[in-house]
Design an enzyme around this catalytic site. Structure first.
Site, mmCIF file in Angstrom:
data_model
loop_
_atom_site.group_PDB
_atom_site.id
_atom_site.type_symbol
_atom_site.label_atom_id
_atom_site.label_comp_id
_atom_site.label_asym_id
_atom_site.label_seq_id
_atom_site.Cartn_x
_atom_site.Cartn_y
_atom_site.Cartn_z
ATOM 1 N N ASP A 1 -7.988 3.888 1.152
ATOM 2 C CA ASP A 1 -7.065 4.353 2.180
ATOM 3 C C ASP A 1 -7.853 4.908 3.381
ATOM 4 O OD1 ASP A 1 -5.086 5.545 3.669
ATOM 5 O OD2 ASP A 1 -4.149 6.576 1.976
ATOM 6 N N CYS B 1 0.872 -1.185 0.000
ATOM 7 C CA CYS B 1 0.000 0.000 0.000
ATOM 8 C C CYS B 1 0.900 1.223 0.000
ATOM 9 C CB CYS B 1 -0.978 -0.011 1.171
ATOM 10 S SG CYS B 1 -0.206 0.057 2.801
ATOM 11 N N CYS C 1 -1.288 0.869 7.357
ATOM 12 C CA CYS C 1 -2.728 0.577 7.511
ATOM 13 C C CYS C 1 -3.154 -0.655 6.703
ATOM 14 C CB CYS C 1 -3.585 1.779 7.116
ATOM 15 S SG CYS C 1 -3.311 3.245 8.155
ATOM 16 N N ARG C 2 -3.253 -0.508 5.386
ATOM 17 C CA ARG C 2 -3.883 -1.571 4.597
ATOM 18 C C ARG C 2 -3.018 -2.802 4.393
ATOM 19 N NH1 ARG C 2 -5.106 2.235 -0.271
ATOM 20 N NH2 ARG C 2 -3.166 3.105 0.579
ATOM 21 N N SER C 3 -1.754 -2.621 3.969
ATOM 22 C CA SER C 3 -0.956 -3.826 3.684
ATOM 23 C C SER C 3 -0.565 -4.614 4.947
ATOM 24 C CB SER C 3 0.248 -3.517 2.789
ATOM 25 O OG SER C 3 1.117 -2.572 3.360
ATOM 26 N N ASN D 1 2.363 1.484 4.253
ATOM 27 C CA ASN D 1 2.662 0.218 4.951
ATOM 28 C C ASN D 1 2.384 0.301 6.458
ATOM 29 O OD1 ASN D 1 5.505 -2.029 5.485
ATOM 30 N ND2 ASN D 1 3.418 -2.551 5.051
HETATM 31 P P1 4NP Z 1 -1.689 2.930 4.092
HETATM 32 O O1 4NP Z 1 -2.254 4.334 4.668
HETATM 33 O O2 4NP Z 1 -1.185 3.195 2.699
HETATM 34 O O3 4NP Z 1 -2.893 2.035 4.094
HETATM 35 O O4 4NP Z 1 -0.607 2.474 5.048
HETATM 36 C C1 4NP Z 1 -1.443 5.475 4.676
HETATM 37 C C2 4NP Z 1 -0.584 5.678 5.720
HETATM 38 C C3 4NP Z 1 0.226 6.815 5.742
HETATM 39 C C4 4NP Z 1 0.160 7.728 4.712
HETATM 40 C C5 4NP Z 1 -0.711 7.506 3.653
HETATM 41 C C6 4NP Z 1 -1.509 6.377 3.630
HETATM 42 N N1 4NP Z 1 0.971 8.899 4.737
HETATM 43 O O5 4NP Z 1 0.880 9.703 3.796
HETATM 44 O O6 4NP Z 1 1.753 9.084 5.692
#
Ligand code: 4NP
Length: 157
Positions: free
Chosen positions: A126, A8, A13-15, A11
């Site tokens: 997201d 994702c 939240c989703r992955s 790294n």
């Molecule tokens: P993820 O969510 O891609 O599901 O881990 C996010 C976590 C952090 C950020 C963006 C999306 N960020 O921009 O810091």
């Protein structure tokens, strides 16, 4: 051994949710010696961090203990190490394809939601900037896609 990498943006939240849920399913089915998985982010901003506290809290309510540490995706090593590189949304797929300039690994790059069996959705949205319902939706989609992914891998053996 089949190796799966969930990807994702951050790294956190989703992955990591996909990694924890899929690992849980694989071990419940007694397949831990045949299938392994990991996760990585397109960006390295959160390297070394545990999953987001909201992600961990919602996962815990469904019995998943998420403890992976964030890391950035690295081309070309991750493409050669893993059999499937599964992005969570269309932007992840675009970014992954851009890291594969010779299109050598194009067939390994897939969207995780391609494996959904009950839900009809084309992305794992997201949840980072939203409310609690976003984290529940991630879990719903990830649980469904994990079942479909396992069915897919078993049908290929
Ligand atoms: P993820 O969510 O891609 O599901 O881990 C996010 C976590 C952090 C950020 C963006 C999306 N960020 O921009 O810091």
């Amino acid at each position: 051994m089949i190796r799966i990498l969930f990807v994702c943006l951050g790294n956190i939240c989703r992955s990591p949710t996909a990694q924890g849920v899929f690992e849980h399913l694989v071990s419940e089915r007694g397949l831990a010696k045949a299938i392994t998985c990991a996760s990585a982010g397109i960006i390295g901003t959160h390297t070394g961090e545990l999953p987001d506290p909201r992600t961990r809290q919602h996962a815990k309510l469904r019995g998943y203990d998420l403890r992976s540490q964030a890391r950035q995706f690295h081309a070309p090593e991750d493409f050669s190490t893993f059999d499937l590189v599964l992005g969570m949304d269309d932007a992840n797929l675009r970014d992954l394809r851009a890291l594969d300039p010779r299109e050598e690994y194009r067939s390994k790059i897939r969207k995780f939601t391609d494996f959904c069996v009950a839900l009809r959705t084309s992305e794992v949205p997201d949840p980072y900037y939203g409310g609690p319902e976003g984290f529940e939706l991630v879990l719903d989609i990830v649980e469904d896609a994990s079942l479909g992914l396992l069915q897919h891998l078993q049908s290929q053996r």
